[in-house]
Design a protein around this motif. Structure first.
Motif, mmCIF file in Angstrom:
data_model
loop_
_atom_site.group_PDB
_atom_site.id
_atom_site.type_symbol
_atom_site.label_atom_id
_atom_site.label_comp_id
_atom_site.label_asym_id
_atom_site.label_seq_id
_atom_site.Cartn_x
_atom_site.Cartn_y
_atom_site.Cartn_z
ATOM 1 N N GLY A 1 47.981 -16.067 -1.138
ATOM 2 C CA GLY A 1 47.666 -15.340 -2.324
ATOM 3 C C GLY A 1 48.523 -15.769 -3.442
ATOM 4 N N TYR A 2 48.798 -15.012 -4.422
ATOM 5 C CA TYR A 2 49.471 -15.178 -5.594
ATOM 6 C C TYR A 2 50.793 -15.738 -5.101
ATOM 7 C CZ TYR A 2 45.932 -13.441 -8.836
ATOM 8 O OH TYR A 2 44.614 -13.405 -9.423
ATOM 9 N N THR A 3 51.131 -16.962 -5.537
ATOM 10 C CA THR A 3 52.438 -17.794 -5.073
ATOM 11 C C THR A 3 53.287 -17.973 -6.277
ATOM 12 O OG1 THR A 3 51.301 -18.702 -2.946
ATOM 13 C CG2 THR A 3 53.332 -19.439 -3.694
ATOM 14 N N ARG B 1 53.523 -10.407 -14.324
ATOM 15 C CA ARG B 1 53.736 -10.852 -12.860
ATOM 16 C C ARG B 1 53.579 -9.696 -12.172
ATOM 17 N NH1 ARG B 1 56.644 -15.230 -11.983
ATOM 18 N NH2 ARG B 1 57.819 -14.618 -10.249
ATOM 19 N N ALA B 2 53.870 -8.410 -12.319
ATOM 20 C CA ALA B 2 53.697 -7.284 -11.593
ATOM 21 C C ALA B 2 52.370 -7.064 -11.357
ATOM 22 C CB ALA B 2 54.348 -5.980 -12.257
ATOM 23 N N GLU B 3 51.353 -7.213 -12.137
ATOM 24 C CA GLU B 3 49.981 -7.053 -12.088
ATOM 25 C C GLU B 3 49.420 -8.047 -10.723
ATOM 26 O OE1 GLU B 3 45.888 -7.936 -14.865
ATOM 27 O OE2 GLU B 3 47.667 -7.212 -15.687
ATOM 28 N N LEU B 4 49.921 -9.343 -10.911
ATOM 29 C CA LEU B 4 49.487 -10.137 -9.988
ATOM 30 C C LEU B 4 49.838 -9.967 -8.769
ATOM 31 C CD1 LEU B 4 49.898 -13.672 -12.101
ATOM 32 C CD2 LEU B 4 47.781 -12.417 -11.652
ATOM 33 N N ALA B 5 51.036 -9.489 -8.635
ATOM 34 C CA ALA B 5 51.857 -9.117 -7.065
ATOM 35 C C ALA B 5 51.167 -7.796 -6.650
ATOM 36 C CB ALA B 5 53.411 -9.035 -7.341
ATOM 37 N N ARG C 1 54.619 -8.162 -3.712
ATOM 38 C CA ARG C 1 55.506 -9.403 -4.158
ATOM 39 C C ARG C 1 54.590 -10.432 -4.330
ATOM 40 N NH1 ARG C 1 56.980 -12.950 -0.200
ATOM 41 N NH2 ARG C 1 56.721 -12.278 1.862
ATOM 42 N N LEU C 2 55.285 -11.743 -5.225
ATOM 43 C CA LEU C 2 54.524 -12.700 -4.885
ATOM 44 C C LEU C 2 54.972 -13.603 -3.662
ATOM 45 C CD1 LEU C 2 55.204 -14.217 -8.707
ATOM 46 C CD2 LEU C 2 52.772 -13.142 -7.575
ATOM 47 N N VAL C 3 53.950 -14.286 -3.125
ATOM 48 C CA VAL C 3 54.264 -15.102 -2.026
ATOM 49 C C VAL C 3 55.358 -16.178 -2.545
ATOM 50 C CG1 VAL C 3 53.511 -16.788 -0.237
ATOM 51 C CG2 VAL C 3 52.142 -14.755 -0.730
ATOM 52 N N ARG C 4 56.249 -16.877 -1.498
ATOM 53 C CA ARG C 4 56.844 -17.903 -1.621
ATOM 54 C C ARG C 4 56.512 -19.160 -1.389
ATOM 55 N NH1 ARG C 4 61.274 -18.046 1.246
ATOM 56 N NH2 ARG C 4 60.750 -16.169 2.444
ATOM 57 N N PRO C 5 56.709 -20.352 -1.855
ATOM 58 C CA PRO C 5 56.022 -21.545 -1.513
ATOM 59 C C PRO C 5 56.462 -21.667 -0.025
ATOM 60 C CG PRO C 5 56.883 -21.876 -3.669
ATOM 61 C CD PRO C 5 57.114 -20.469 -3.425
ATOM 62 N N GLU C 6 57.849 -21.451 0.097
ATOM 63 C CA GLU C 6 58.026 -21.837 1.530
ATOM 64 C C GLU C 6 57.415 -21.151 2.571
ATOM 65 O OE1 GLU C 6 61.131 -22.556 -1.519
ATOM 66 O OE2 GLU C 6 60.121 -20.772 -1.183
ATOM 67 N N GLU C 7 56.830 -19.992 2.385
ATOM 68 C CA GLU C 7 56.087 -19.195 3.392
ATOM 69 C C GLU C 7 54.831 -19.838 3.814
ATOM 70 O OE1 GLU C 7 57.677 -14.619 2.707
ATOM 71 O OE2 GLU C 7 56.385 -15.467 1.166
ATOM 72 N N VAL C 8 54.243 -20.562 2.591
ATOM 73 C CA VAL C 8 52.943 -21.268 2.747
ATOM 74 C C VAL C 8 53.313 -22.586 3.649
ATOM 75 C CG1 VAL C 8 51.121 -22.323 1.558
ATOM 76 C CG2 VAL C 8 52.261 -20.488 0.530
ATOM 77 N N ALA C 9 54.395 -23.253 3.368
ATOM 78 C CA ALA C 9 54.956 -24.181 4.014
ATOM 79 C C ALA C 9 55.144 -24.021 5.702
ATOM 80 C CB ALA C 9 56.168 -25.006 3.232
ATOM 81 N N GLN D 1 40.446 -22.628 11.281
ATOM 82 C CA GLN D 1 40.895 -21.585 10.878
ATOM 83 C C GLN D 1 41.149 -21.450 9.301
ATOM 84 O OE1 GLN D 1 40.715 -18.988 13.194
ATOM 85 N NE2 GLN D 1 39.701 -20.805 14.115
ATOM 86 N N ALA D 2 41.227 -20.404 8.843
ATOM 87 C CA ALA D 2 41.373 -20.140 7.203
ATOM 88 C C ALA D 2 42.349 -19.196 7.489
ATOM 89 C CB ALA D 2 40.236 -19.791 6.393
ATOM 90 N N ILE D 3 43.488 -19.100 7.515
ATOM 91 C CA ILE D 3 44.809 -18.484 7.551
ATOM 92 C C ILE D 3 45.208 -18.087 6.150
ATOM 93 C CG2 ILE D 3 47.114 -18.089 8.383
ATOM 94 C CD1 ILE D 3 46.260 -20.361 10.902
ATOM 95 N N ALA D 4 45.085 -16.661 5.987
ATOM 96 C CA ALA D 4 45.550 -15.937 4.659
ATOM 97 C C ALA D 4 47.213 -15.955 4.731
ATOM 98 C CB ALA D 4 45.058 -14.794 4.483
ATOM 99 N N VAL D 5 47.749 -16.217 3.744
ATOM 100 C CA VAL D 5 49.191 -16.223 3.744
ATOM 101 C C VAL D 5 49.454 -15.260 2.537
ATOM 102 C CG1 VAL D 5 51.677 -17.328 3.441
ATOM 103 C CG2 VAL D 5 49.650 -18.303 4.492
ATOM 104 N N ALA D 6 49.275 -13.885 2.466
ATOM 105 C CA ALA D 6 49.210 -13.123 1.460
ATOM 106 C C ALA D 6 49.758 -11.812 1.660
ATOM 107 C CB ALA D 6 47.640 -13.040 0.980
ATOM 108 N N GLY D 7 50.544 -11.406 2.675
ATOM 109 C CA GLY D 7 51.197 -10.248 2.831
ATOM 110 C C GLY D 7 50.284 -9.256 3.403
ATOM 111 N N GLY D 8 49.119 -9.356 3.864
ATOM 112 C CA GLY D 8 48.130 -8.493 4.394
ATOM 113 C C GLY D 8 47.109 -7.994 3.226
ATOM 114 N N GLU D 9 47.022 -8.938 2.191
ATOM 115 C CA GLU D 9 45.961 -8.706 1.100
ATOM 116 C C GLU D 9 44.870 -8.674 1.642
ATOM 117 O OE1 GLU D 9 44.376 -10.683 -2.902
ATOM 118 O OE2 GLU D 9 46.193 -11.405 -2.148
ATOM 119 N N LEU D 10 44.372 -9.817 2.547
ATOM 120 C CA LEU D 10 43.113 -9.798 3.196
ATOM 121 C C LEU D 10 43.191 -9.945 4.629
ATOM 122 C CD1 LEU D 10 41.478 -12.507 0.720
ATOM 123 C CD2 LEU D 10 40.987 -9.931 0.862
ATOM 124 N N MET D 11 42.369 -9.301 5.462
ATOM 125 C CA MET D 11 42.575 -9.175 6.857
ATOM 126 C C MET D 11 41.163 -9.691 7.371
ATOM 127 S SD MET D 11 45.031 -5.929 7.722
ATOM 128 C CE MET D 11 46.467 -5.784 6.645
#
Length: 251
Positions: free
Chosen positions: A179-181, A205-209, A216-224, A241-251
């Motif tokens: 997600g937005y990182t 930033r709040a709008e994107l988060a 919140r925004l995703v951290r690059p380290e979480e994607v890594a 697989q296409a794994i979403a790293v987005a805090g539950g934005e898409l399931m």
């Protein structure tokens, strides 16, 4: 940890953001890493920041000849992380053919060229990991980034097709969809929102988060972390697989 000891990983778009975080994580897992991006000075600085443990090659992933030359210099790759990408926003009525083609060239054709360059050595070795960094934009649509969404949807289509084609050859092909990182691309998006709407940077930033249920925004380290997991020898059953790293934005 050295779980990837003896493996050579190539990471594109590796001079900053998600790519640099991925390179750092793969180094920590014991891999030998080659950074690739367009800016030599940025690559040199990134490699120095990693303690000088990473090699680097200048490449324009949209240029097949540039990709072939860079991979020839880097040597056979066991792991390929296609992270290089660009995101340009505009209403579709103002998205001309040049902008649309640029989004396809960098975000889709770039990965295509890199996979073609890396695949022969993986096939010869009978082992490989390809991880394409896509986006939640591949799982849904977003306003004003039609060309970017189209390219990222195409990238996941390529991921799935190759996952099936290579499934019996010891090679897995997967995608992570952040997600937005908190990277330079999002900083550019924030600046664009501020410029066009008059909102403050904090409001932008709040709008994107806000799309992330974690707020919140995703951290690059979480994607890594997700990328590294897919690269592990034990991840051989994770394929296509296409794994979403987005805090539950898409399931």
């Amino acid at each position: 940890m050295d779980t990837l000891q003896g493996k050579h990983a190539v990471v594109t778009g590796a001079s900053r953001g998600i790519g640099l975080a991925v390179a750092r994580r793969l180094l920590a897992e014991g891999a030998r890493v080659s950074l690739m991006a367009r800016d030599a000075a940025a690559l040199e600085a990134a490699a120095a920041g990693l303690g000088g443990d990473a090699a680097w090659q200048v490449v324009d992933v949209a240029d097949q000849a540039s990709v072939a030359a860079a991979f020839a210099r880097a040597g056979a790759a066991d792991i390929l992380v296609n992270n290089a990408g660009q995101a340009a926003s505009a209403p579709f009525s103002r998205t001309d053919a040049a902008l649309g083609q640029r989004m396809l060239d960098v975000n889709l054709s770039g990965a295509y060229h890199c996979i073609q360059a890396a695949l022969p050595a993986m096939l010869e070795a009978g082992w490989g990991r390809v991880v394409n960094v896509a986006s939640t934009a591949r799982l849904t649509g977003y306003r004003y980034v039609a060309a970017y969404c189209a390219a990222k949807h195409g990238l996941v289509g390529l991921t799935r097709a190759l996952a099936l084609e290579l499934a019996g050859k010891g090679i897995t092909v997967n995608a992570v969809c952040p997600g937005y990182t908190d990277t330079g691309i999002v900083q550019e998006a924030v600046a664009n929102i501020v410029r066009k709407t008059g909102r403050s940077e904090a409001q932008a930033r709040a709008e994107l988060a806000a799309g992330n249920p974690q707020g919140r925004l995703v951290r690059p380290e979480e994607v890594a972390h997700a990328v590294a997991m897919l690269c592990m020898p034990e991840a051989s059953a994770l394929n296509g697989q296409a794994i979403a790293v987005a805090g539950g934005e898409l399931m």
